[in-house]
Design an enzyme around this catalytic site. Sequence first.
Site, PDB file in Angstrom:
ATOM      1  N   TYR A  74       0.790  -1.101  -0.004  1.00 59.89           N
ATOM      2  CA  TYR A  74       0.006  -0.112   0.185  1.00 59.89           C
ATOM      3  C   TYR A  74       0.842   1.150  -0.160  1.00 59.89           C
ATOM      4  O   TYR A  74       1.814   1.248   0.863  1.00 59.89           O
ATOM      5  CB  TYR A  74      -0.954  -0.060   1.268  1.00 59.89           C
ATOM      6  N   HIS A 126      -7.931  12.709   8.845  1.00 56.98           N
ATOM      7  CA  HIS A 126      -7.697  12.126   7.583  1.00 56.98           C
ATOM      8  C   HIS A 126      -7.264  13.584   6.770  1.00 56.98           C
ATOM      9  O   HIS A 126      -7.559  14.660   6.500  1.00 56.98           O
ATOM     10  CB  HIS A 126      -8.453  11.470   6.712  1.00 56.98           C
ATOM     11  N   GLU A 131      -1.883   2.461  12.112  1.00 56.74           N
ATOM     12  CA  GLU A 131      -3.274   2.889  11.487  1.00 56.74           C
ATOM     13  C   GLU A 131      -3.814   1.696  10.793  1.00 56.74           C
ATOM     14  O   GLU A 131      -3.483   0.896  10.166  1.00 56.74           O
ATOM     15  CB  GLU A 131      -2.918   3.858  10.454  1.00 56.74           C
ATOM     16  N   HIS A 166      -3.746  -0.344   6.480  1.00 53.65           N
ATOM     17  CA  HIS A 166      -4.692   0.054   5.333  1.00 53.65           C
ATOM     18  C   HIS A 166      -5.630  -1.145   5.174  1.00 53.65           C
ATOM     19  O   HIS A 166      -5.958  -1.905   3.932  1.00 53.65           O
ATOM     20  CB  HIS A 166      -3.931   0.225   3.889  1.00 53.65           C
TER      21      HIS A 166
END
Length: 407
Positions: free
Chosen positions: A160, A316, A240, A216
């Site tokens: 990712y 974000h 995360e 992710h």
Amino acid sequence: MKITDARVFVGGPKKNYVTLKIMTDQGVYGLGDATLNNRETLPAKYLQDYLIPNLIGMDPRNSEDIWQFLYRGAYFRRGPIAMAAYGAIDMALWDIKGKLANMPLYQLFGGKSRDGAMCYAHATGADLEDLMDSVAAYVDEGYKAVRVQCGIPGMPTASYAVPEEKGARNYITDYSGIRPTVEIWDSGKYMRFMPEALMRIRERFGPELHILHDVHHRLTPREAAEFAKAVEPVGLFWLEDPTPADDQDALKLLRRHSTVPVAIGEVFNSIYDCNKLIEQELIDYIRVAVTYAGGITHVKRIVDLAALHHVKTGFHGAPSHSPLCMAAQAHLNAWAPNFGVQEYLVLGTPECDALFPSEHRMENGMVYVSDAPGLGVDFDETEVARYEYQPGSHPVVRLEDGTMWNY
Ligand code: CS2
Ligand code: MG
């Protein structure tokens, strides 16, 4: 005071920003962002066909009542398309409110709790050496926090945020067409490589650097618990999206096995997507975006709930958000007693500055909020006419045997 008109614009430099402009009978206007990455035309259409005709004639100062009207009035609640459309309206109404009060928004929230808000950059590398160079460049620029993503040996396409040929492809939007590129993922290869790689980064850059890493949504709850335990000695700032965030119980196992700080929420669009995670203290940072989560009115409620449970903000800030969303977040960041960090990738390119002029500024890895009234960002309608809508897509991910997986 009345709303007289509203217009939606779609376009921007390398992004299909969806910008809402609300006009009033007193000449004051407000701006909001409804950009839903890779699905931009949908909130734009919702605004044009259903929401704007209802706004005309309303008093723009009643932003709370208008938010409730949109949310309750739709009957079918939540969802990213609707919440991004409400988010844009809500931002624009707060912008108007700030301009009427002649105050920057953070003053209306309760003033400043800090001068600058720490933000983090995205370092990426095709391999570890390449990643080290990328981290070093951000550290030299003054960043105190850096997210690190690295190519995984034996997994050429699906690490990712690491483009196949670095720089060749924007990993969050592939403009080669509406049909997504397929990437191949293997959790075993990732889990064998990444903890050691993260440790090497810690050793090279020392104890002060805040290191963040984004999984992710790729691991199962059990794998995530194993991974979180393995990376514990690295001392991450956060891990995360270790698991797909729609399973709110998934993190219980991780919490039993590790104290690594967890950040979740970039795909959430409602307080009901994260109230359990917050109240059960299963996360440490909440990652909602003001656009996707229904605007300032709703996100402020999430921030207040989070504050009761020691959960900090980490909004974000992927390049999909326009400078309007980033400005709304900059004002919340200046105020929030539970501010954590801000992901920052958007403001500052000459094309973006021309389209969205503002005095928000970024220096040494910190965002300094503008003192201009309202959001403190303008919008150049002649500039936006230079850009055409370009359909794009996120990649999709499959396992090596072809099974569909989480991007
Ligand atoms: C990412 C995003 O910024 C992040 O943490 O997870 O870049 C995400 O991939 C995009 O926003 C998807 O549109
Ligand atoms: Mg993320």
